[in-house]
Design an enzyme around this catalytic site. Structure first.
Site, PDB file in Angstrom:
ATOM      1  CG  ASP A  37      39.070   0.312 -58.251  1.00  0.00           C
ATOM      2  OD1 ASP A  37      39.361  -0.721 -57.456  1.00  0.00           O
ATOM      3  OD2 ASP A  37      38.999   1.538 -57.454  1.00  0.00           O
ATOM      4  CB  THR A  41      41.586  -0.973 -50.772  1.00  0.00           C
ATOM      5  OG1 THR A  41      42.119  -0.006 -51.706  1.00  0.00           O
ATOM      6  CG2 THR A  41      42.768  -1.614 -50.149  1.00  0.00           C
ATOM      7  N   GLY A  42      38.870  -1.225 -53.093  1.00  0.00           N
ATOM      8  CA  GLY A  42      37.807  -0.454 -53.385  1.00  0.00           C
ATOM      9  C   GLY A  42      36.298  -1.273 -53.330  1.00  0.00           C
ATOM     10  CB  THR A  98      50.011  -0.140 -57.287  1.00  0.00           C
ATOM     11  OG1 THR A  98      49.655  -1.663 -57.118  1.00  0.00           O
ATOM     12  CG2 THR A  98      48.795   0.695 -57.567  1.00  0.00           C
ATOM     13  CE1 TYR A 151      50.063   5.143 -50.566  1.00  0.00           C
ATOM     14  CE2 TYR A 151      50.882   6.681 -48.976  1.00  0.00           C
ATOM     15  CZ  TYR A 151      50.046   6.201 -49.717  1.00  0.00           C
ATOM     16  OH  TYR A 151      48.910   7.133 -49.806  1.00  0.00           O
ATOM     17  CE1 TYR A 165      56.873   8.435 -68.326  1.00  0.00           C
ATOM     18  CE2 TYR A 165      55.448   8.880 -70.310  1.00  0.00           C
ATOM     19  CZ  TYR A 165      56.352   8.016 -69.634  1.00  0.00           C
ATOM     20  OH  TYR A 165      56.386   6.411 -70.030  1.00  0.00           O
ATOM     21  CB  THR A 181      41.575  12.623 -47.095  1.00  0.00           C
ATOM     22  OG1 THR A 181      42.315  13.594 -47.506  1.00  0.00           O
ATOM     23  CG2 THR A 181      40.085  13.074 -47.559  1.00  0.00           C
ATOM     24  NE  ARG A 192      42.410   4.945 -45.204  1.00  0.00           N
ATOM     25  CZ  ARG A 192      42.397   5.450 -46.588  1.00  0.00           C
ATOM     26  NH1 ARG A 192      43.026   6.427 -46.935  1.00  0.00           N
ATOM     27  NH2 ARG A 192      41.403   4.633 -47.398  1.00  0.00           N
TER      28      ARG A 192
HETATM   29  P1  NAD Z   1      41.538   3.664 -51.123  1.00  0.00           P
HETATM   30  O1  NAD Z   1      42.217   2.429 -50.852  1.00  0.00           O
HETATM   31  O2  NAD Z   1      39.972   3.690 -50.570  1.00  0.00           O
HETATM   32  O3  NAD Z   1      41.102   3.670 -52.768  1.00  0.00           O
HETATM   33  C1  NAD Z   1      42.060   3.279 -53.485  1.00  0.00           C
HETATM   34  C2  NAD Z   1      41.301   2.565 -54.805  1.00  0.00           C
HETATM   35  O4  NAD Z   1      42.533   2.219 -55.655  1.00  0.00           O
HETATM   36  C3  NAD Z   1      40.763   1.132 -54.612  1.00  0.00           C
HETATM   37  O5  NAD Z   1      39.407   1.371 -55.191  1.00  0.00           O
HETATM   38  C4  NAD Z   1      41.414   0.237 -54.902  1.00  0.00           C
HETATM   39  O6  NAD Z   1      40.878  -1.019 -55.363  1.00  0.00           O
HETATM   40  C5  NAD Z   1      42.151   0.798 -55.978  1.00  0.00           C
HETATM   41  N1  NAD Z   1      43.318   0.216 -56.440  1.00  0.00           N
HETATM   42  C6  NAD Z   1      44.488  -0.304 -55.660  1.00  0.00           C
HETATM   43  N2  NAD Z   1      45.307  -0.982 -56.351  1.00  0.00           N
HETATM   44  C7  NAD Z   1      45.091  -0.851 -57.696  1.00  0.00           C
HETATM   45  C8  NAD Z   1      45.397  -1.407 -58.875  1.00  0.00           C
HETATM   46  N3  NAD Z   1      46.769  -2.007 -59.007  1.00  0.00           N
HETATM   47  N4  NAD Z   1      45.005  -1.054 -60.095  1.00  0.00           N
HETATM   48  C9  NAD Z   1      43.563  -0.694 -60.226  1.00  0.00           C
HETATM   49  N5  NAD Z   1      43.022  -0.004 -58.967  1.00  0.00           N
HETATM   50  C10 NAD Z   1      43.778  -0.358 -57.805  1.00  0.00           C
HETATM   51  O7  NAD Z   1      42.205   4.801 -51.057  1.00  0.00           O
HETATM   52  P2  NAD Z   1      41.719   6.579 -50.776  1.00  0.00           P
HETATM   53  O8  NAD Z   1      41.957   6.886 -49.273  1.00  0.00           O
HETATM   54  O9  NAD Z   1      40.667   6.645 -51.607  1.00  0.00           O
HETATM   55  O10 NAD Z   1      43.052   6.872 -51.725  1.00  0.00           O
HETATM   56  C11 NAD Z   1      42.955   7.202 -53.055  1.00  0.00           C
HETATM   57  C12 NAD Z   1      44.387   7.770 -53.679  1.00  0.00           C
HETATM   58  O11 NAD Z   1      44.715   9.051 -52.920  1.00  0.00           O
HETATM   59  C13 NAD Z   1      45.495   6.834 -53.170  1.00  0.00           C
HETATM   60  O12 NAD Z   1      46.258   6.938 -54.233  1.00  0.00           O
HETATM   61  C14 NAD Z   1      46.319   7.333 -52.075  1.00  0.00           C
HETATM   62  O13 NAD Z   1      47.617   7.031 -52.057  1.00  0.00           O
HETATM   63  C15 NAD Z   1      46.043   8.858 -52.029  1.00  0.00           C
HETATM   64  N6  NAD Z   1      45.984   9.318 -50.831  1.00  0.00           N
HETATM   65  C16 NAD Z   1      44.992   9.216 -49.916  1.00  0.00           C
HETATM   66  C17 NAD Z   1      45.025   9.887 -48.774  1.00  0.00           C
HETATM   67  C18 NAD Z   1      43.794   9.579 -47.758  1.00  0.00           C
HETATM   68  O14 NAD Z   1      44.103  10.008 -46.535  1.00  0.00           O
HETATM   69  N7  NAD Z   1      42.804   8.994 -48.250  1.00  0.00           N
HETATM   70  C19 NAD Z   1      46.211  10.412 -48.376  1.00  0.00           C
HETATM   71  C20 NAD Z   1      47.130  10.760 -49.080  1.00  0.00           C
HETATM   72  C21 NAD Z   1      47.198  10.210 -50.472  1.00  0.00           C
HETATM   73  N1  UDP Z   2      46.230   4.836 -35.285  1.00  0.00           N
HETATM   74  C1  UDP Z   2      45.934   4.723 -34.265  1.00  0.00           C
HETATM   75  N2  UDP Z   2      44.649   3.436 -34.107  1.00  0.00           N
HETATM   76  C2  UDP Z   2      44.310   2.929 -35.087  1.00  0.00           C
HETATM   77  C3  UDP Z   2      44.791   3.647 -36.388  1.00  0.00           C
HETATM   78  C4  UDP Z   2      45.891   4.386 -36.403  1.00  0.00           C
HETATM   79  O1  UDP Z   2      46.298   5.054 -33.083  1.00  0.00           O
HETATM   80  O2  UDP Z   2      43.417   1.989 -34.760  1.00  0.00           O
HETATM   81  C5  UDP Z   2      47.428   5.960 -35.491  1.00  0.00           C
HETATM   82  C6  UDP Z   2      48.432   5.463 -36.248  1.00  0.00           C
HETATM   83  O3  UDP Z   2      49.401   4.933 -35.530  1.00  0.00           O
HETATM   84  C7  UDP Z   2      48.884   6.930 -36.858  1.00  0.00           C
HETATM   85  C8  UDP Z   2      47.773   7.669 -36.940  1.00  0.00           C
HETATM   86  O4  UDP Z   2      46.694   7.026 -36.133  1.00  0.00           O
HETATM   87  O5  UDP Z   2      49.887   7.798 -35.907  1.00  0.00           O
HETATM   88  C9  UDP Z   2      47.329   7.971 -38.229  1.00  0.00           C
HETATM   89  O6  UDP Z   2      47.169   6.598 -38.962  1.00  0.00           O
HETATM   90  P1  UDP Z   2      46.682   6.152 -40.254  1.00  0.00           P
HETATM   91  O7  UDP Z   2      46.535   4.584 -40.417  1.00  0.00           O
HETATM   92  O8  UDP Z   2      45.034   6.803 -40.286  1.00  0.00           O
HETATM   93  O9  UDP Z   2      47.314   7.113 -41.491  1.00  0.00           O
HETATM   94  P2  UDP Z   2      48.776   7.566 -41.380  1.00  0.00           P
HETATM   95  O10 UDP Z   2      48.775   8.761 -41.437  1.00  0.00           O
HETATM   96  O11 UDP Z   2      49.558   6.774 -40.396  1.00  0.00           O
HETATM   97  O12 UDP Z   2      49.007   7.095 -42.711  1.00  0.00           O
END
Ligand code: NAD
Ligand code: UDP
Length: 335
Positions: A37, A41-42, A98, A151, A165, A181, A192
């Protein structure tokens, strides 16, 4: 489910919200875990209890740069990428790099080691969907030039790389399309919706509802998601996906605000702010494929999940304010 032999597992993004829960789970299963990592954002606090564990290694590294690991490697979970819209839009070019360079680097590693590899893809590949709920066969409606595209398109391109791959080099791939999540270990300033609302409610600040709050999402508790990721990773080789992983209970954002206020017992007001550009109007996963092929079903009720999330943040905020008080007292003593 999880194999009984200990495996060597790499989790990129392992210090993040989902990644740290996954690392906990893998260590519990008896595996050796390397967490890679760059801490964008970790938070090291998320993996603090693991840092001295003999089967756990933390490597501070950026997935955009190639890397090598010594010894055998059986599994790779590629989670490295900021997931909050505010965070991934802060430097959109870095986010795209990324997604794309990160995918290339982990796929090369998987190819070199013969490791099975899972990509954390996203419901964002469906964009602002015209089909509802979203099955995996839906090809999506993404604005390729909008602020979310770094994204959405980055994750779409990563999926393409995974399947290429697989076709070209026979790499064993798994692709999970993760829907919203939530749970403990989101950062309090992550941006979020669930973490924003819970932290605002606990501080007595107004809850920032974007737009009129009628847009919907479907929220999955993090432990359920980790179950799904594990099941997908250990599913038979022909089960590559992509599979939607999310909780199909769809809720309007205004309703989430009310649930959080009730849960926290807060008297915070609601402040309506403009809806961000390209904010999807509705989102709900069709998870019939994951149910059928993985036997996965998210079990945590939204109220229960919000209660656990609220207790976590209440503890974090209390610890932070007592640290500030201690610091103030120390300064006063010195003066
Ligand atoms: P998060 O931001 O908490 O975790 C992402 C982690 O990746 C962080 O620890 C950050 O430091 C690390 N990171 C970012 N860029 C990096 C880089 N270039 N090199 C090494 N590390 C890097 O997010 P999360 O909610 O834990 O999400 C984890 C994964 O799941 C992500 O790939 C995200 O796209 C995917 N995902 C999450 C959700 C959700 O709702 N949480 C939904 C869809 C997809
Ligand atoms: N949102 C909101 N208030 C906040 C943050 C998010 O109303 O303080 C709304 C955002 O516009 C979206 C939904 O909540 O419609 C989910 O947003 P989030 O950023 O959690 O994830 P997204 O599904 O958009 O990636």
């Amino acid at each position: 489910m999880s194999p009984s032999v200990p495996l060597s597992v790499l989790v990129t993004g392992g210090a993040g919200f989902i990644g740290s829960h996954l690392c906990d789970r893998l260590i519990l299963r008896g595996h050796r875990v390397v967490c890679l990592d760059n801490l964008l954002t970790g938070d090291l606090g998320n993996i603090k209890p693991l840092l001295n564990h003999p089967r756990f290694t933390f490597a501070e590294h950026d997935v955009r740069r190639p890397f090598h690991l010594k010894g055998p490697l059986d599994r790779i979970y590629n989670l490295a990428c900021p997931a909050s819209p505010a965070r991934y839009q802060a430097d959109p070019i870095a986010t795209l790099r990324t997604c794309v360079l990160g995918a290339l680097n982990v796929l090369e590693l998987a190819r070199e080691k013969g490791a099975r590899i899972l990509q954390a893809s996203t419901s964002e590949v469906y964009g602002d969907p015209d089909v509802h709920p979203q099955p995996e066969s839906y090809r999506g409606s993404v604005n390729p030039i909008g602020p979310r595209a770094c994204y959405d398109e980055g994750k779409r391109c990563a999926e393409t790389l995974f399947f290429d791959y697989h076709r070209m080099h026979g790499v064993a791939i798994k692709v999970a399309r993760i829907f919203n999540t939530y749970g403990p270990r989101m950062l309090e300033n992550d941006g979020r919706v669930v973490s924003n609302f819970v932290v605002q409610a606990l501080r007595g600040e107004p809850l920032t509802v974007y737009g009129d709050g009628s847009q919907t999402r479907s929220f999955c508790y993090v432990n359920d998601l980790v179950d799904g990721l594990e099941l997908l990773m250990e599913s038979p080789p022909e089960v590559a996906g992509p599979y939607n992983l999310g909780n199909p209970q769809e809720v309007a954002i205004g309703e989430i605000a009310s649930l959080v206020l009730a849960q926290v017992g807060s008297r915070s007001t609601v402040l309506h702010l403009p809806l961000p550009a390209d904010d999807p109007r509705r989102r709900r996963p069709d998870i019939s494929a994951a149910r059928r092929l993985l036997g996965w079903n998210p079990a945590t009720d939204l109220r229960e999940g919000l209660a656990r999330t609220a207790s976590y943040f209440a503890m974090k905020l209390a610890a932070a304010s007592s640290a500030v008080r201690r610091e103030g007292a120390d300064r006063a003593a010195v003066a």
